[in-house]
Design a protein around this motif. Structure first.
Motif, PDB file in Angstrom:
ATOM      1  N   HIS A  18       0.522  -1.016  -0.333  1.00 31.90           N
ATOM      2  CA  HIS A  18      -0.139  -0.265  -0.026  1.00 31.90           C
ATOM      3  C   HIS A  18       0.802   0.948   0.185  1.00 31.90           C
ATOM      4  O   HIS A  18       2.108   1.216   0.147  1.00 31.90           O
ATOM      5  CB  HIS A  18      -0.941   0.348   1.346  1.00 31.90           C
ATOM      6  CG  HIS A  18      -0.233  -0.549   2.579  1.00 31.90           C
ATOM      7  ND1 HIS A  18       0.194   0.946   3.081  1.00 31.90           N
ATOM      8  CD2 HIS A  18      -0.066  -0.901   3.523  1.00 31.90           C
ATOM      9  CE1 HIS A  18       0.897   1.002   4.611  1.00 31.90           C
ATOM     10  NE2 HIS A  18       0.328  -0.761   4.558  1.00 31.90           N
ATOM     11  N   ASN A  21       3.474   1.770   3.122  1.00 26.01           N
ATOM     12  CA  ASN A  21       4.145   0.929   3.150  1.00 26.01           C
ATOM     13  C   ASN A  21       5.196   1.749   1.791  1.00 26.01           C
ATOM     14  O   ASN A  21       6.541   1.352   1.929  1.00 26.01           O
ATOM     15  CB  ASN A  21       4.579  -0.426   1.953  1.00 26.01           C
ATOM     16  CG  ASN A  21       3.295  -1.656   2.789  1.00 26.01           C
ATOM     17  OD1 ASN A  21       3.150  -2.096   2.381  1.00 26.01           O
ATOM     18  ND2 ASN A  21       3.882  -0.993   4.399  1.00 26.01           N
ATOM     19  N   GLY A 149       8.900   2.515   8.941  1.00 20.40           N
ATOM     20  CA  GLY A 149       8.273   3.478   9.175  1.00 20.40           C
ATOM     21  C   GLY A 149       8.428   3.523  10.770  1.00 20.40           C
ATOM     22  O   GLY A 149       8.746   3.100  11.366  1.00 20.40           O
ATOM     23  N   ASP A 151       5.857   3.211  13.059  1.00 16.20           N
ATOM     24  CA  ASP A 151       5.476   1.869  14.162  1.00 16.20           C
ATOM     25  C   ASP A 151       7.260   0.625  13.546  1.00 16.20           C
ATOM     26  O   ASP A 151       6.414  -0.352  15.034  1.00 16.20           O
ATOM     27  CB  ASP A 151       4.753   1.038  13.296  1.00 16.20           C
ATOM     28  CG  ASP A 151       4.820   0.659  11.553  1.00 16.20           C
ATOM     29  OD1 ASP A 151       5.816   0.525  11.113  1.00 16.20           O
ATOM     30  OD2 ASP A 151       3.974   0.246  11.021  1.00 16.20           O
ATOM     31  N   ILE A 188       1.611   7.233   6.758  1.00  9.23           N
ATOM     32  CA  ILE A 188       1.088   7.725   6.124  1.00  9.23           C
ATOM     33  C   ILE A 188      -0.274   7.391   6.987  1.00  9.23           C
ATOM     34  O   ILE A 188      -0.169   6.451   6.957  1.00  9.23           O
ATOM     35  CB  ILE A 188       1.088   7.232   4.795  1.00  9.23           C
ATOM     36  CG1 ILE A 188       2.603   7.601   4.190  1.00  9.23           C
ATOM     37  CG2 ILE A 188      -0.007   7.460   3.857  1.00  9.23           C
ATOM     38  CD1 ILE A 188       2.568   9.416   3.600  1.00  9.23           C
ATOM     39  N   MET A 198      -2.435   4.225   7.657  1.00  6.78           N
ATOM     40  CA  MET A 198      -2.428   3.167   6.573  1.00  6.78           C
ATOM     41  C   MET A 198      -2.125   2.205   6.772  1.00  6.78           C
ATOM     42  O   MET A 198      -1.064   1.784   6.563  1.00  6.78           O
ATOM     43  CB  MET A 198      -2.380   4.241   5.288  1.00  6.78           C
ATOM     44  CG  MET A 198      -3.172   3.008   4.153  1.00  6.78           C
ATOM     45  SD  MET A 198      -2.683   3.819   2.534  1.00  6.78           S
ATOM     46  CE  MET A 198      -3.467   5.248   2.505  1.00  6.78           C
TER      47      MET A 198
HETATM   48  P1  ADP Z   1       0.914  -2.748   7.812  1.00 10.73           P
HETATM   49  O1  ADP Z   1       1.425  -2.107   8.581  1.00 10.73           O
HETATM   50  O2  ADP Z   1       0.434  -2.507   6.366  1.00 10.73           O
HETATM   51  O3  ADP Z   1       1.219  -4.137   7.837  1.00 10.73           O
HETATM   52  P2  ADP Z   1       4.397  -4.104   7.578  1.00 10.73           P
HETATM   53  O4  ADP Z   1       4.340  -4.349   9.167  1.00 10.73           O
HETATM   54  O5  ADP Z   1       4.474  -4.728   6.284  1.00 10.73           O
HETATM   55  O6  ADP Z   1       3.164  -3.033   6.673  1.00 10.73           O
HETATM   56  O7  ADP Z   1       5.049  -2.431   6.887  1.00 10.73           O
HETATM   57  C1  ADP Z   1       6.629  -2.173   6.243  1.00 10.73           C
HETATM   58  C2  ADP Z   1       6.705  -1.202   6.325  1.00 10.73           C
HETATM   59  O8  ADP Z   1       5.815  -0.117   5.115  1.00 10.73           O
HETATM   60  C3  ADP Z   1       7.332  -1.217   7.509  1.00 10.73           C
HETATM   61  O9  ADP Z   1       8.696  -0.467   7.221  1.00 10.73           O
HETATM   62  C4  ADP Z   1       6.578   0.337   8.169  1.00 10.73           C
HETATM   63  O10 ADP Z   1       7.187   0.969   9.270  1.00 10.73           O
HETATM   64  C5  ADP Z   1       6.072   0.741   7.044  1.00 10.73           C
HETATM   65  N1  ADP Z   1       4.245   1.058   6.901  1.00 10.73           N
HETATM   66  C6  ADP Z   1       3.445   0.452   7.242  1.00 10.73           C
HETATM   67  N2  ADP Z   1       2.243   1.975   7.155  1.00 10.73           N
HETATM   68  C7  ADP Z   1       2.990   2.303   6.913  1.00 10.73           C
HETATM   69  C8  ADP Z   1       2.308   3.807   6.592  1.00 10.73           C
HETATM   70  N3  ADP Z   1       1.316   4.498   7.235  1.00 10.73           N
HETATM   71  N4  ADP Z   1       2.976   5.292   6.790  1.00 10.73           N
HETATM   72  C9  ADP Z   1       4.481   5.317   6.944  1.00 10.73           C
HETATM   73  N5  ADP Z   1       5.187   4.014   7.078  1.00 10.73           N
HETATM   74  C10 ADP Z   1       4.639   2.394   6.881  1.00 10.73           C
END
Ligand code: ADP
Ligand code: NA
Length: 330
Positions: A18, A21, A149, A151, A188, A198
């Motif tokens: 997405h 990501n 990201g 998180d 994001i 997101m």
């Molecule tokens: P999700 O959180 O949708 O399950 P992932 O955990 O696989 O996705 O995340 C893959 C990468 O994308 C990680 O480095 C994560 O920090 C980053 N990421 C996921 N969602 C976001 C977001 N909304 N904004 C910025 N970075 C993100």
């Protein structure tokens, strides 16, 4: 190597990556190819922390690799591989499990979120220890920088703690990594609910921009993004989270400064901003879809890129693991 090392991993997800990501992580993977000795992997071992169908996992793993290449990873300038092709991840993962406190692992907020979603009684031990496997993923490559990201910040902190703990107990072995987080795009937000990030699991379909959606679906989602009852196009994440999220996305995809966008849209309505951003998004996703499909249609090329990547990754991982085992008394 003279260049600092970068390492990151991304889970294979059903459908596609997405926009969060892409902007939060994958764009930085692409940029760091120029300055770092960069290793990127599709973390299929992490994917089985929740139930997976084998055929779907296999397909999603290839789809993830194809999307990373479509987004701009160049196998001549980085090492792209599949985590399960390098058995050292699971091996160092076990070592790291044995150095992690139960309470320490229990404090990981991503585990708390994900296990709550699974239902506490259905969550596996694998889900509980996946941040520790992530520690091993990073330390195996002696990574200096980990593009992620926001998180993921807590997991990088855990990685630093465990690296220091190991180094103190067994002698200097691991590089202490730092998160590479680009503040502007570190989070994001969902297009329908700008109070949440997101995310594949938490966003509703309308709030989530899948990179492989039909371009007209993408345009529709952008045009129906939630803003506010005011009309002023101004970057103000506290009072105007929806509009600010759109400005962040617009600015990152076009390279235009947010202040310039504010000037450009002075006195204009939200609809104008959304229409223009929808166009920018369509221009971005259309070639991305085509390139992804080209890699999927040429399985021989994809296999050979991933085989070469695994070979390069294993050379580094095996050396780190051998040193680690030796220091521990194996
Ligand atoms: P999700 O959180 O949708 O399950 P992932 O955990 O696989 O996705 O995340 C893959 C990468 O994308 C990680 O480095 C994560 O920090 C980053 N990421 C996921 N969602 C976001 C977001 N909304 N904004 C910025 N970075 C993100
Ligand atoms: Na995440």
């Amino acid at each position: 190597p003279l260049r600092p090392r970068a390492l990151s991993g991304i889970q294979p997800t059903a459908g596609s990556f997405h926009l969060g990501n892409y902007l939060g992580a994958i764009r930085q993977y692409v940029a760091l190819q120029e300055t770092h000795d960069a290793f990127y992997m599709v973390v299929d071992l992490h994917a089985i922390t929740v139930p997976q169908d084998p055929a779907e996992l296999r397909a999603n793993t290839r789809l993830a690799a194809a999307q990373l290449l479509a987004a701009g990873l160049d196998p001549e300038r980085c090492t792209l591989f599949i985590q399960s092709h390098v058995p050292e991840h699971a091996q160092l993962g076990w070592v790291m499990n044995c150095l992690t406190g139960f309470g320490e692992a229990s404090r990981m907020t991503q585990f708390k979120d994900k296990s709550a979603k699974q239902g506490a009684d259905r969550a596996t031990v694998g889900l509980f220890t996946y941040p520790v496997l992530q520690v091993a993923d990073i330390l195996l490559y002696q990574a200096d920088a980990v593009p992620v990201g926001e998180d993921q910040r807590q997991h990088i902190e855990l990685t630093r703690d465990l690296a220091e703990r190991f180094n103190t107990r067994f002698g200097d072995t691991f590089t202490i990594p730092a998160p590479h987080i680009v503040k502007e795009v570190a989070k994001i937000y969902d297009l329908q609910d700008p109070a949440i990030k997101m995310s594949k699991s938490a966003s509703t379909p309308k709030g989530l921009i899948n990179l492989l959606d039909e371009p007209k679906t993408t345009a529709k989602k952008v045009k129906s993004a939630v803003t506010d009852t005011d009309t002023v196009i101004r970057f103000d994440p506290v009072d105007k989270p929806g509009v600010s999220n759109l400005l962040t996305i617009y600015s990152t995809l076009t390279g235009k400064a947010i202040a310039d966008l504010e000037k450009e849209y002075e006195g204009r309505m939200y609809g104008a901003l959304k229409t223009d951003l929808a166009e920018v998004m369509v221009e971005f996703v259309t070639p991305f879809r085509t390139r992804t499909q080209e890699y999927l249609d040429d399985p021989g090329t994809l296999d050979s890129i991933l085989a070469k990547g695994a070979e390069k990754a294993r050379a580094v991982a095996a050396e780190t693991l051998a040193t680690t085992f030796d220091r521990m008394g194996f």
